[in-house]
Design an enzyme around this catalytic site. Structure first.
Site, PDB file in Angstrom:
ATOM      1  N   HIS A  53       0.833  -1.200   0.000  1.00  0.00           N
ATOM      2  CA  HIS A  53       0.000   0.000   0.000  1.00  0.00           C
ATOM      3  C   HIS A  53       0.872   1.256   0.000  1.00  0.00           C
ATOM      4  O   HIS A  53       1.882   1.324   0.699  1.00  0.00           O
ATOM      5  CB  HIS A  53      -0.880   0.045   1.246  1.00  0.00           C
ATOM      6  CG  HIS A  53      -2.066  -0.855   1.192  1.00  0.00           C
ATOM      7  ND1 HIS A  53      -1.998  -2.186   1.530  1.00  0.00           N
ATOM      8  CD2 HIS A  53      -3.363  -0.612   0.869  1.00  0.00           C
ATOM      9  CE1 HIS A  53      -3.212  -2.716   1.414  1.00  0.00           C
ATOM     10  NE2 HIS A  53      -4.043  -1.789   1.005  1.00  0.00           N
TER      11      HIS A  53
ATOM     12  N   ASN B 134       8.044  -4.385   3.620  1.00  0.00           N
ATOM     13  CA  ASN B 134       6.623  -4.088   3.783  1.00  0.00           C
ATOM     14  C   ASN B 134       6.126  -4.456   5.169  1.00  0.00           C
ATOM     15  O   ASN B 134       5.357  -3.708   5.799  1.00  0.00           O
ATOM     16  CB  ASN B 134       5.821  -4.835   2.713  1.00  0.00           C
ATOM     17  CG  ASN B 134       4.335  -4.538   2.778  1.00  0.00           C
ATOM     18  OD1 ASN B 134       3.917  -3.426   3.051  1.00  0.00           O
ATOM     19  ND2 ASN B 134       3.527  -5.564   2.540  1.00  0.00           N
TER      20      ASN B 134
END
Length: 294
Positions: A137, A168
Site C-alpha cells: 500500500h 513491507n
C-alpha cells in the site's frame, strides 16, 4: 539506508540547513482540485486539453492530447497515476484522530484492478502472483478506520507498488505506525508517499537507472520509496519530515531517524515539489532532519 552505490542528488549531502529554520511565505494560493490540501506536488492537472496560446493552436488538439496527469480522488486519498509504471507517482492522505478512529478494518477487502485506468496501463493481481513482491500500500489501509469505504479504496492496485516483503512487513510498517502516532498527537498529518527510481553506479563507472518489472503488464518495481509527513501542530507551526527507504530487506531495529533525508533530495529525485506549495500556506515551517530530530 542509501549506502553502497545508490545515490540521491548531491543536495542530500547537506542536511537541508536552509529548511531547518523557518521559511518566509512566497504568497499566492493553491488552485484547482487539490486546493483544499496544504501541500501538493507540483504536477500539472487538467480535466481536458488545455488552451494553447497562439494562432492555430486549437487545430493541434483537434484529435485530443495523448496524455495528461491522471488524478484520482478517492474517499481516503488523492493520487496521481503513472501509466508507464502501472502505479502511482504519489498518493496524499490526511490523518488525524478522527480518521484513525472507527471499527472499519481490512477483513474482507481484496486487492482489485482500478477500472478507471485504461486496461493497457493498469496492474492486475496476476502480475504480482509468484513475483516475490508484496502488494505494498502507498496509502495504508490502517490509516482510515473512520470509513469502511475509505479502507476498501486503499485496495485499488493503483494505490499499490511491488514491495519487498521484509520491508513491507517490518521497517516500512514501522514508519506507517509512526505516522499514525504523530497524527494522534497533532492537529493533522498530511502524508505523501510514492516510489523512487534512483540511479546507481555500475562496474563501468557509469550511472544507470535500472529496475525490475513484474507480470505481463510490466509493473515497475521501485528501487526506493519516499514518505513525506507534513505535521500541523496545535500551535500553528508546520513541521516537515521526509523519509526514503530502499526497496529491499531493512533491519527493523534501525531507528527511523536514520531514514530521514532533506526534502530537497526527494524533490530532485522524484521531479515533484513540496516546499513551494507549503510556503503558500505558511511562513512557520520547520524541517526535521537526521541531525535535529526532536
Amino acid at each position: 539506508m542509501l549506502r553502497g552505490r545508490w545515490t540521491l542528488p548531491a543536495a542530500s549531502l547537506a542536511l537541508g540547513a536552509a529548511l531547518g529554520a523557518r521559511r518566509r511565505a512566497e504568497g499566492g494560493e493553491a488552485e484547482g482540485l487539490l486546493a483544499r490540501l496544504p501541500v501538493v506536488p507540483a504536477v500539472a492537472a487538467a480535466a481536458g486539453p488545455p488552451a494553447l496560446p497562439g494562432p492555430g493552436r486549437t487545430e493541434l488538439t483537434k484529435y485530443g492530447l495523448p496524455g495528461l496527469a491522471q488524478l484520482r480522488s478517492r474517499e481516503s486519498y488523492v493520487l496521481c497515476y503513472d501509466p508507464r509504471s502501472r502505479s502511482a507517482l504519489w498518493v496524499i492522505e490526511q490523518l488525524n484522530r478522527e480518521t484513525l478512529s472507527g471499527a472499519s478494518d481490512r477483513a474482507g477487502c481484496d486487492f482489485q484492478e482500478d477500472d478507471s485506468v485504461h486496461r493497457y496501463h493498469r496492474a492486475t493481481n496476476a502480475d504480482y502472483r509468484g513475483s516475490g513482491f508484496d502488494r505494498g500500500h502507498l496509502a495504508a489501509a490502517a490509516n482510515h478506520k473512520w470509513s469502511q469505504k475509505a479502507v476498501r479504496d486503499t485496495f485499488y492496485l493503483s494505490n499499490v507498488a511491488p514491495q519487498d516483503p521484509h520491508l513491507n512487513q517490518n521497517a516500512w510498517n514501522n514508519l506507517e505506525k509512526y505516522s499514525r502516532s504523530l497524527a494522534r498527537n497533532n492537529k493533522n498529518v498530511y502524508v505523501c508517499t510514492g516510489p523512487l527510481y534512483l540511479p546507481r553506479m555500475e562496474a563501468d563507472g557509469k550511472m544507470y537507472v535500472k529496475y525490475q518489472v513484474i507480470g505481463k503488464n510490466n509493473v515497475a518495481v521501485p528501487t526506493h520509496f519516499f514518505k513525506v509527513l507534513i505535521l500541523e501542530k496545535e500551535s500553528g507551526e508546520i513541521e516537515l519530515r521526509s523519509y526514503v527507504m530502499p526497496n529491499s530487506p531493512v533491519d527493523e531495529k534501525i531507528p527511523l531517524e536514520q531514514f530521514l533525508v532533506p526534502i530537497e533530495s526527494i524533490e530532485r529525485a522524484s521531479g515533484l515539489l513540496f516546499v513551494p506549495n507549503i510556503l503558500k500556506r505558511t511562513s512557520n515551517l520547520k524541517a526535521i532532519t537526521a541531525g535535529n530530530k526532536r
